[in-house]
Design a protein around this motif. Structure first.
Motif, PDB file in Angstrom:
ATOM      1  N   SER A 102       0.780  -1.182   0.030  1.00 37.90           N
ATOM      2  CA  SER A 102       0.197   0.017   0.015  1.00 37.90           C
ATOM      3  C   SER A 102       0.906   1.631  -0.204  1.00 37.90           C
ATOM      4  N   SER A 103       0.552   2.304  -0.628  1.00 41.98           N
ATOM      5  CA  SER A 103       1.246   3.655  -1.095  1.00 41.98           C
ATOM      6  C   SER A 103       0.694   4.489   0.104  1.00 41.98           C
ATOM      7  N   LEU A 104      -0.539   4.068   0.578  1.00 40.58           N
ATOM      8  CA  LEU A 104      -0.931   5.146   1.593  1.00 40.58           C
ATOM      9  C   LEU A 104      -0.177   4.460   2.675  1.00 40.58           C
ATOM     10  N   MET A 107       2.756   6.344   2.428  1.00 42.44           N
ATOM     11  CA  MET A 107       2.727   8.502   3.406  1.00 42.44           C
ATOM     12  C   MET A 107       2.561   8.261   4.481  1.00 42.44           C
ATOM     13  N   TYR A 141      -8.587  13.916  -1.432  1.00 40.61           N
ATOM     14  CA  TYR A 141      -8.426  12.675  -0.980  1.00 40.61           C
ATOM     15  C   TYR A 141      -8.756  12.734   0.091  1.00 40.61           C
ATOM     16  N   HIS A 144      -5.666  11.290   2.951  1.00 35.67           N
ATOM     17  CA  HIS A 144      -4.678  12.118   3.294  1.00 35.67           C
ATOM     18  C   HIS A 144      -4.951  13.156   3.978  1.00 35.67           C
ATOM     19  N   VAL A 186      -2.102  15.467  -5.420  1.00 36.42           N
ATOM     20  CA  VAL A 186      -2.265  13.691  -5.937  1.00 36.42           C
ATOM     21  C   VAL A 186      -2.187  14.903  -7.899  1.00 36.42           C
ATOM     22  N   ASP A 220       1.613  12.237  -4.564  1.00 29.17           N
ATOM     23  CA  ASP A 220       0.352  10.945  -4.528  1.00 29.17           C
ATOM     24  C   ASP A 220       0.469  10.580  -5.745  1.00 29.17           C
ATOM     25  N   TYR A 223      -2.664   7.166  -9.730  1.00 28.35           N
ATOM     26  CA  TYR A 223      -3.487   7.611 -10.790  1.00 28.35           C
ATOM     27  C   TYR A 223      -1.651   7.606 -12.615  1.00 28.35           C
ATOM     28  N   SER A 256       0.946   2.829  -6.481  1.00 30.59           N
ATOM     29  CA  SER A 256       1.241   2.034  -6.437  1.00 30.59           C
ATOM     30  C   SER A 256       0.433   1.183  -7.793  1.00 30.59           C
ATOM     31  N   SER A 258      -2.102  -1.179  -6.961  1.00 33.18           N
ATOM     32  CA  SER A 258      -3.816  -1.311  -6.774  1.00 33.18           C
ATOM     33  C   SER A 258      -4.987  -1.241  -7.251  1.00 33.18           C
TER      34      SER A 258
END
Ligand code: PLP
Length: 428
Positions: A102-104, A107, A141, A144, A186, A220, A223, A256, A258
């Protein structure tokens, strides 16, 4: 369609009655539809099923350099995984850390480490300061913002224009206030606005003067390869732009797979200057002995190269573009010219950002809920869950089937019209 605000109260009341009857009919259908979270559909997940078969017990446990992926090690990722993501993010492999699923998570941990230890260049850990603030381009988001709330980081709303955050305001704030340590971005097909930052915004972010000597951009790029058309948006490379102006330590980049392979079982990635990467690696070595290399190898054997990855993303687009079209065409047919709503038409990403008349978003979301259509909570796209104008609603079209989506948008448009009429009548 005629502008709603040009209708008389009698006309508005008549229209309200007709629409209310339609709404009640939907309510009677016992619908259970969800346009709330940006999740891939099962058809999208099926595109990556082959990834489950690429590793076998006989011959597939070794990475290119002979590393046995079943064992501990490889703190920052296999060399070929770093190479693969370096190509996607247009950085060098030395500027990459491969994380877990997970990239979240990366972060969150990057901020946690900054609070405990600071970042390269910090005089003190951020938590030793009386106050830490982040700029939050909004709508943005929700997760965040949730990280900031969790760590008691004060959030400052910055408007998002067609080109990115309102840079006049960003530059002014970061120049004056030492407590502002970061900004959430983002930058491509943003969540939820779907916009891509212009070159000028990237340049200004890289160049701007910050009072905090250890200011960081949280970039981030979730996308970055999620295009909906054959003419994708182009995002200027922030790390090389920062290098050109001598601010290369200013940015942490995240992405990521995901929503490329399996949501929750993808690969999280971080990129930054070598100074930031080395510093992070050191602290990371206390957090983990290493990430899941089996998953890395699975991804690499499945994709093999960037061309296959691009082809895979085209298949995603084939599945989700018709869903975006259903939403956008219905909004156009039902609401264009009514003067009660506006929305964005993204070239990629996962969301459509929709604005009601001021003060109507909560009402629309709760009416839709009553009729069995779940939307992202109104306010979720703003810090502290509070949209100051109560206007923004994030529509996530990817998960429902085409039929479900059509019904859900029909209900949504009805709710927008009814809530708007009630507001206009109350004002007259
Ligand atoms: N960043 C953005 C902008 C997102 O929209 C999402 C998911 O919706 C994530 C990160 C989550 O990414 P991951 O699954 O890698 O933690």
């Amino acid at each position: 369609m005629s502008q709603f605000n040009s209708l008389s109260v009698t006309e508005l009341n008549e229209l309200h009655q007709t629409l209310q009857e339609k709404y009640n009919a939907f309510k009677g259908q016992g619908l259970k539809l969800d346009m709330s979270r940006g999740k891939p559909s099962s058809q999208q997940l099926d595109l990556s099923n082959g990834m489950l078969d690429v590793l076998t017990s006989e011959d597939s446990q070794k990475a290119a350099d002979g590393t046995d992926v079943r064992n501990y090690g490889g703190l920052d990722g296999l060399p070929e995984t770093k190479q693969f993501f370096a190509e996607i993010l247009e950085v060098r492999p030395e500027e990459i850390i491969i994380g877990g699923n997970s990239s979240l998570n990366m972060m969150h941990d990057t901020i946690a480490r900054a609070l405990f230890h600071g970042v390269p260049g910090s005089e003190k850990p951020w938590s030793a300061l009386p106050k830490v603030k982040f700029l939050c381009p909004s709508p943005g988001y929700d997760r965040h913002f949730a990280i900031c709330e969790l760590f008691n980081i004060e959030m400052i709303i910055v408007d998002v224009t067609e080109e990115g955050p309102d840079m006049d305001l960003v530059e002014k704030l970061v120049k004056e206030d030492e407590a502002i340590k970061g900004i959430w971005c983002v930058p491509k097909y943003s969540n939820p606005e779907g916009i891509t930052y212009s070159d000028e915004v990237v340049d200004r972010l890289a160049k701007m003067e910050t009072k905090a000597i250890d200011f960081r951009i949280f970039w981030d790029d979730a996308y970055t390869i999620h295009h909906l058309t054959d003419t994708p948006d182009q995002l200027k490379n922030i790390l090389s732009t920062c290098k050109e102006v001598g601010t290369e330590d200013r940015v942490f980049i995240f992405t990521s797979t995901s929503k490329v392979t399996f949501a929750g079982s993808g690969i999280g990635v971080m990129a930054a200057s070598e100074t930031n990467i080395k510093y992070t690696q050191k602290l990371l070595s206390f957090q983990t002995i290493g990430p899941d290399k089996i998953n890395q190898l699975r991804h690499l054997k499945f994709f093999k190269n960037q061309e296959n990855l691009a082809e895979h993303m085209r298949k995603h687009a084939e599945l989700i573009k018709p869903k975006f079209d259903i939403v956008l065409n219905t909004l156009e047919a039902e609401l264009a010219g009514s003067g009660i709503a506006s929305w964005k038409k993204p070239n990629g990403g996962y969301f459509i950002s929709f604005n009601t008349l001021e003060g109507c978003a909560k009402k629309v979301v709760s009416m839709a809920k009553e009729a069995g259509v779940t939307l992202t909570g109104a306010g979720a796209t703003f810090p502290y869950g509070k949209d100051p104008e109560d206007r923004n609603i994030r529509i996530a079209p990817t998960f429902p089937s085409l039929e479900e989506l059509q019904k859900a948008v029909d209900v949504f448009c009805l709710c927008v019209k009814i809530a708007s009429i009630e507001k206009l009548i109350a004002e007259q």
